[in-house]
Design a protein around this motif. Structure first.
Motif, PDB file in Angstrom:
ATOM      1  N   VAL A 399       0.824  -1.213   0.000  1.00 38.01           N
ATOM      2  CA  VAL A 399       0.000   0.000   0.000  1.00 38.01           C
ATOM      3  C   VAL A 399       0.858   1.263   0.000  1.00 38.01           C
ATOM      4  O   VAL A 399       0.649   2.165  -0.819  1.00 38.01           O
ATOM      5  CB  VAL A 399      -0.989  -0.020   1.181  1.00 38.01           C
ATOM      6  CG1 VAL A 399      -1.751   1.296   1.257  1.00 38.01           C
ATOM      7  CG2 VAL A 399      -1.962  -1.182   1.033  1.00 38.01           C
ATOM      8  N   PRO A 400       1.863   1.396   0.886  1.00 40.71           N
ATOM      9  CA  PRO A 400       2.724   2.582   0.811  1.00 40.71           C
ATOM     10  C   PRO A 400       3.502   2.673  -0.504  1.00 40.71           C
ATOM     11  O   PRO A 400       3.754   3.774  -0.993  1.00 40.71           O
ATOM     12  CB  PRO A 400       3.680   2.405   1.996  1.00 40.71           C
ATOM     13  CG  PRO A 400       2.967   1.506   2.931  1.00 40.71           C
ATOM     14  CD  PRO A 400       2.180   0.577   2.067  1.00 40.71           C
ATOM     15  N   VAL A 401       3.884   1.535  -1.070  1.00 38.60           N
ATOM     16  CA  VAL A 401       4.587   1.554  -2.352  1.00 38.60           C
ATOM     17  C   VAL A 401       3.705   2.180  -3.431  1.00 38.60           C
ATOM     18  O   VAL A 401       4.181   2.974  -4.258  1.00 38.60           O
ATOM     19  CB  VAL A 401       5.033   0.131  -2.755  1.00 38.60           C
ATOM     20  CG1 VAL A 401       5.385   0.058  -4.240  1.00 38.60           C
ATOM     21  CG2 VAL A 401       6.229  -0.303  -1.927  1.00 38.60           C
ATOM     22  N   ASN A 402       2.419   1.817  -3.448  1.00 40.24           N
ATOM     23  CA  ASN A 402       1.489   2.429  -4.402  1.00 40.24           C
ATOM     24  C   ASN A 402       1.509   3.950  -4.274  1.00 40.24           C
ATOM     25  O   ASN A 402       1.559   4.683  -5.264  1.00 40.24           O
ATOM     26  CB  ASN A 402       0.057   1.931  -4.154  1.00 40.24           C
ATOM     27  CG  ASN A 402      -0.122   0.471  -4.483  1.00 40.24           C
ATOM     28  OD1 ASN A 402       0.718  -0.135  -5.138  1.00 40.24           O
ATOM     29  ND2 ASN A 402      -1.199  -0.109  -4.013  1.00 40.24           N
ATOM     30  N   ASN A 403       1.465   4.428  -3.027  1.00 37.62           N
ATOM     31  CA  ASN A 403       1.389   5.866  -2.799  1.00 37.62           C
ATOM     32  C   ASN A 403       2.699   6.568  -3.139  1.00 37.62           C
ATOM     33  O   ASN A 403       2.714   7.668  -3.688  1.00 37.62           O
ATOM     34  CB  ASN A 403       1.017   6.136  -1.347  1.00 37.62           C
ATOM     35  CG  ASN A 403       0.044   7.276  -1.221  1.00 37.62           C
ATOM     36  OD1 ASN A 403      -1.132   7.138  -1.547  1.00 37.62           O
ATOM     37  ND2 ASN A 403       0.520   8.429  -0.791  1.00 37.62           N
ATOM     38  N   ILE A 404       3.806   5.929  -2.830  1.00 34.95           N
ATOM     39  CA  ILE A 404       5.114   6.509  -3.144  1.00 34.95           C
ATOM     40  C   ILE A 404       5.296   6.626  -4.655  1.00 34.95           C
ATOM     41  O   ILE A 404       5.793   7.631  -5.169  1.00 34.95           O
ATOM     42  CB  ILE A 404       6.236   5.657  -2.519  1.00 34.95           C
ATOM     43  CG1 ILE A 404       6.336   5.941  -1.021  1.00 34.95           C
ATOM     44  CG2 ILE A 404       7.577   5.909  -3.196  1.00 34.95           C
ATOM     45  CD1 ILE A 404       7.331   5.070  -0.289  1.00 34.95           C
ATOM     46  N   ALA A 405       4.869   5.597  -5.384  1.00 33.07           N
ATOM     47  CA  ALA A 405       5.087   5.577  -6.832  1.00 33.07           C
ATOM     48  C   ALA A 405       4.159   6.526  -7.574  1.00 33.07           C
ATOM     49  O   ALA A 405       4.600   7.247  -8.482  1.00 33.07           O
ATOM     50  CB  ALA A 405       4.905   4.153  -7.363  1.00 33.07           C
ATOM     51  N   LEU A 406       2.876   6.547  -7.222  1.00 34.24           N
ATOM     52  CA  LEU A 406       1.893   7.287  -8.011  1.00 34.24           C
ATOM     53  C   LEU A 406       1.398   8.566  -7.348  1.00 34.24           C
ATOM     54  O   LEU A 406       0.869   9.450  -8.021  1.00 34.24           O
ATOM     55  CB  LEU A 406       0.683   6.379  -8.298  1.00 34.24           C
ATOM     56  CG  LEU A 406       0.965   5.113  -9.101  1.00 34.24           C
ATOM     57  CD1 LEU A 406      -0.283   4.243  -9.183  1.00 34.24           C
ATOM     58  CD2 LEU A 406       1.464   5.435 -10.507  1.00 34.24           C
ATOM     59  N   GLY A 407       1.564   8.693  -6.049  1.00 33.08           N
ATOM     60  CA  GLY A 407       0.956   9.791  -5.313  1.00 33.08           C
ATOM     61  C   GLY A 407       1.589  11.148  -5.542  1.00 33.08           C
ATOM     62  O   GLY A 407       0.991  12.162  -5.190  1.00 33.08           O
ATOM     63  N   THR A 408       2.798  11.203  -6.101  1.00 35.17           N
ATOM     64  CA  THR A 408       3.457  12.496  -6.305  1.00 35.17           C
ATOM     65  C   THR A 408       3.600  12.860  -7.779  1.00 35.17           C
ATOM     66  O   THR A 408       4.299  13.815  -8.114  1.00 35.17           O
ATOM     67  CB  THR A 408       4.847  12.491  -5.651  1.00 35.17           C
ATOM     68  OG1 THR A 408       5.623  11.413  -6.206  1.00 35.17           O
ATOM     69  CG2 THR A 408       4.745  12.285  -4.151  1.00 35.17           C
ATOM     70  N   LEU A 409       2.943  12.104  -8.666  1.00 34.22           N
ATOM     71  CA  LEU A 409       3.035  12.385 -10.097  1.00 34.22           C
ATOM     72  C   LEU A 409       1.982  13.400 -10.517  1.00 34.22           C
ATOM     73  O   LEU A 409       0.873  13.395  -9.992  1.00 34.22           O
ATOM     74  CB  LEU A 409       2.843  11.099 -10.907  1.00 34.22           C
ATOM     75  CG  LEU A 409       3.982  10.076 -10.870  1.00 34.22           C
ATOM     76  CD1 LEU A 409       3.556   8.825 -11.620  1.00 34.22           C
ATOM     77  CD2 LEU A 409       5.258  10.634 -11.474  1.00 34.22           C
ATOM     78  N   PRO A 410       2.296  14.273 -11.472  1.00 32.03           N
ATOM     79  CA  PRO A 410       1.281  15.177 -12.007  1.00 32.03           C
ATOM     80  C   PRO A 410       0.200  14.403 -12.747  1.00 32.03           C
ATOM     81  O   PRO A 410       0.467  13.320 -13.291  1.00 32.03           O
ATOM     82  CB  PRO A 410       2.073  16.087 -12.952  1.00 32.03           C
ATOM     83  CG  PRO A 410       3.294  15.315 -13.308  1.00 32.03           C
ATOM     84  CD  PRO A 410       3.614  14.488 -12.101  1.00 32.03           C
ATOM     85  N   PRO A 411      -1.014  14.915 -12.801  1.00 30.53           N
ATOM     86  CA  PRO A 411      -2.138  14.184 -13.416  1.00 30.53           C
ATOM     87  C   PRO A 411      -1.881  13.743 -14.851  1.00 30.53           C
ATOM     88  O   PRO A 411      -2.347  12.681 -15.269  1.00 30.53           O
ATOM     89  CB  PRO A 411      -3.292  15.190 -13.345  1.00 30.53           C
ATOM     90  CG  PRO A 411      -2.961  16.060 -12.183  1.00 30.53           C
ATOM     91  CD  PRO A 411      -1.457  16.176 -12.158  1.00 30.53           C
ATOM     92  N   SER A 412      -1.125  14.531 -15.618  1.00 28.61           N
ATOM     93  CA  SER A 412      -0.920  14.197 -17.028  1.00 28.61           C
ATOM     94  C   SER A 412      -0.127  12.918 -17.222  1.00 28.61           C
ATOM     95  O   SER A 412      -0.183  12.299 -18.287  1.00 28.61           O
ATOM     96  CB  SER A 412      -0.211  15.350 -17.752  1.00 28.61           C
ATOM     97  OG  SER A 412       1.077  15.564 -17.186  1.00 28.61           O
ATOM     98  N   LEU A 413       0.646  12.512 -16.193  1.00 27.66           N
ATOM     99  CA  LEU A 413       1.470  11.312 -16.322  1.00 27.66           C
ATOM    100  C   LEU A 413       0.835  10.086 -15.685  1.00 27.66           C
ATOM    101  O   LEU A 413       1.354   8.974 -15.831  1.00 27.66           O
ATOM    102  CB  LEU A 413       2.844  11.549 -15.667  1.00 27.66           C
ATOM    103  CG  LEU A 413       3.763  12.594 -16.297  1.00 27.66           C
ATOM    104  CD1 LEU A 413       5.063  12.704 -15.510  1.00 27.66           C
ATOM    105  CD2 LEU A 413       4.044  12.251 -17.761  1.00 27.66           C
ATOM    106  N   LEU A 414      -0.292  10.262 -14.980  1.00 32.66           N
ATOM    107  CA  LEU A 414      -0.823   9.179 -14.164  1.00 32.66           C
ATOM    108  C   LEU A 414      -1.251   7.955 -14.963  1.00 32.66           C
ATOM    109  O   LEU A 414      -0.994   6.824 -14.567  1.00 32.66           O
ATOM    110  CB  LEU A 414      -2.004   9.683 -13.335  1.00 32.66           C
ATOM    111  CG  LEU A 414      -1.651  10.236 -11.946  1.00 32.66           C
ATOM    112  CD1 LEU A 414      -2.879  10.814 -11.278  1.00 32.66           C
ATOM    113  CD2 LEU A 414      -1.031   9.148 -11.088  1.00 32.66           C
TER     114      LEU A 414
END
Length: 534
Positions: A399-414
């Motif tokens: 669960v934290p890995v998910n947030n670390i990887a995707l939680g700080t990306l700008p919306p255009s890259l998600l």
């Protein structure tokens, strides 16, 4: 009048900003319900990777397939899914979340129906490949949608749900498959998807409104990139799946696909870096946390899929368990994951997520370490705590890995990043299965040769065992020969158990070492991603 007009924004600014902030934190019930429907679709897609694993012998008998052919019931699904997952980012931008998910759900449902109705192994492999390819679109779309529609303050609730589904589905796959096969027949492994699949398709079409399609992107679709990506990932999956049992490059077909993989990879990465609209956008890897998060996802995939394979194999090969008994034993990890998910959501608000990952990997290593002294008598209760630690550790890490990887990306890259992130987990699983199979094969051969050196006429225990077996088979034919065969089987079984213990030891060392890398990651937060302008 103009003075009052000018003053209005100044005086009204803070209340308007506060109202905007409140609105951004508000959950729209329609979108929440639509998201939950999508999560269930993702669960079905991931579940079907492993739902057949405990029932392959029954499918083999029903389709009159050979042992080599039946393995392709899983391999075909995995290869197709691995190719489709990174493609989903582009397709989601082109078709929009609503239509991509609906097409994926409808196609997955129809392919499931056809899998249940097949009468030959060839048809089964074809429809499993179609099922995997179409169903794969549902997986990364859910990850991207979560970080698009939910406010960051709510992610401590959302990410445990996604993490639970991503880890629970392959874990309980053998359990559900075993029950269905035992209670009904193997056909229901696939028929069970039909009604939920229809409901998911209709629900998504009616409720999903997260984004708009950009059909003009299809005019710049990179067919060369798609073909090269299919060759690269498909051939890689084949090499990893078939390599361990055919001594890798010593086999002509494995060597051929290894060459295809290498050449396709060169073309694929050239197209990714030069095409006007690449089939996969790898810019997200410039983000340090996404790169590290993807690495952790790859490594977690090794344990997630590796242990979902190794436990059932041990229970079937050494203990002689049926599909239902394997499922009941494996269910322990699923319960542990389910109970740990709410705790993980709470801890994410109070604890450094890097520490949570380290603790999770440590718990996982503790579970595998407890299996390093296993014997052929290890049963449900001997496997209980290793599986509890495995389930809790997997949730604490994933669960934290998910947030670390995707939680700080700008919306255009998600959308593209979500596909890449999920691909790393599946590739990790493929690599893990290949490594575990290779270790089991090589270490079993090594232990057999060493045991044969010790089991000789100078070994009092071996002679005593042989005499006891000879007396047991008296009056049943050639008692001496039957006793020798029985002793050989005992020796081989012991060698197999020792190779399982070796595999668990290697996994223990691997995950302990991996836990030390978490502090190279920048400390994450739940404040949200940077704007696209940056």
């Amino acid at each position: 009048m103009s003075g009052s007009t000018t003053a209005t924004p100044t005086m009204g600014g803070p209340p308007q900003a506060a109202a905007t902030a409140v609105d951004s934190e508000r959950l729209v019930p329609k979108r929440v319900f639509a998201f939950l429907i999508m999560v269930f679709g993702m669960f079905m897609s991931i579940l079907d990777i492993q739902i057949v694993s405990a029932s392959l012998s029954e499918i083999q008998a029903g389709l009159s397939a050979s042992s080599n052919e039946i393995s392709w019931v899983q391999t075909a699904y995995l290869i197709a899914e691995v190719i489709a997952i990174p493609l989903s980012g582009f397709m989601s931008r082109a078709l929009g979340t609503r239509y991509l998910f609906a097409i994926s759900a409808a196609g997955f449902t129809f392919a499931s129906l056809m899998c249940g109705m097949t009468s030959t192994i060839g048809e089964m492999i074809l429809w499993r490949a179609i099922q995997g390819f179409l169903g794969a679109g549902m997986i990364p779309t859910v990850f991207a949608s979560a970080y698009t529609i939910f406010p960051r303050s709510k992610m401590f609730v959302v990410t445990p749900i996604i993490g639970l589904v991503a880890t629970l589905a392959p874990t309980v796959g053998p359990t559900i498959g075993g029950y269905l096969t035992e209670a009904l027949s193997w056909h229901w492994l696939f028929f069970i998807n039909v009604l939920p699949g229809i409901g998911i398709t209709i629900g998504v079409l009616l409720l999903v409104d997260f984004d708009e399609p950009h059909l003009e992107l299809l005019d710049r679709f990179d067919w060369v990139g798609l073909i090269s990506m299919g060759g690269f990932l498909g051939a890689l999956e084949y090499v990893l799946e078939e390599g361990p049992q055919y001594d890798w490059l010593d086999d002509e077909s494995v060597a051929f696909f290894a060459v295809v993989c290498g050449l396709s990879a060169i073309v694929f990465f050239y197209r990714v870096l030069t095409a006007e609209e690449p089939i996969v956008d790898i810019r997200a890897f410039k983000n340090k946390n996404f790169a590290f998060g993807s690495m952790f996802s790859f490594c977690v995939g090794i344990g997630l899929y590796g242990l979902t394979y190794i436990y059932p194999r041990y229970l079937a090969e050494i203990r002689g368990y049926s599909a239902m008994m394997i499922g009941e034993t494996m269910f322990v990890s699923g319960i542990a994951m389910f109970l740990t998910a709410p705790l993980v959501g709470r801890l994410m608000q109070k604890m450094d997520m890097r520490i949570m990952i380290a603790i999770g990997l440590g718990l996982f290593a503790l579970g595998t370490w407890q299996m390093t002294w296993m014997t052929r008598d290890y049963d449900f209760w001997e496997l209980f705590f290793p599986q509890v630690f495995r389930g809790c550790g997997m949730m604490m890490a994933m669960v934290p890995v998910n947030n670390i990887a995707l939680g700080t990306l700008p919306p255009s890259l998600l959308k593209n990043a979500s596909g890449l992130f999920n691909l790393t987990r599946n590739l990790g699983g493929a690599v893990g299965l290949a490594l575990i199979n290779t270790i089991l094969n090589h270490r079993t051969d090594l232990h057999i040769s060493r045991l044969h050196e010790k089991v000789n006429w100078g070994n009092a225990t071996a002679v005593e065992t042989l005499n006891m077996l000879t007396q047991k088979f008296q009056g049943m034919g050639d008692a001496s020969m039957m006793a020798l065969k029985q002793l050989s089987m005992i020796t081989h079984r012991q060698a197999s158990v020792m190779s399982y213990a070796d595999s668990f030891l290697i996994l223990t060392v691997f995950y302990l070492a991996l836990s030390t890398l978490v502090f190279f990651v920048d400390k994450p937060s739940l404040t949200g991603p940077p704007p696209d302008a940056h």
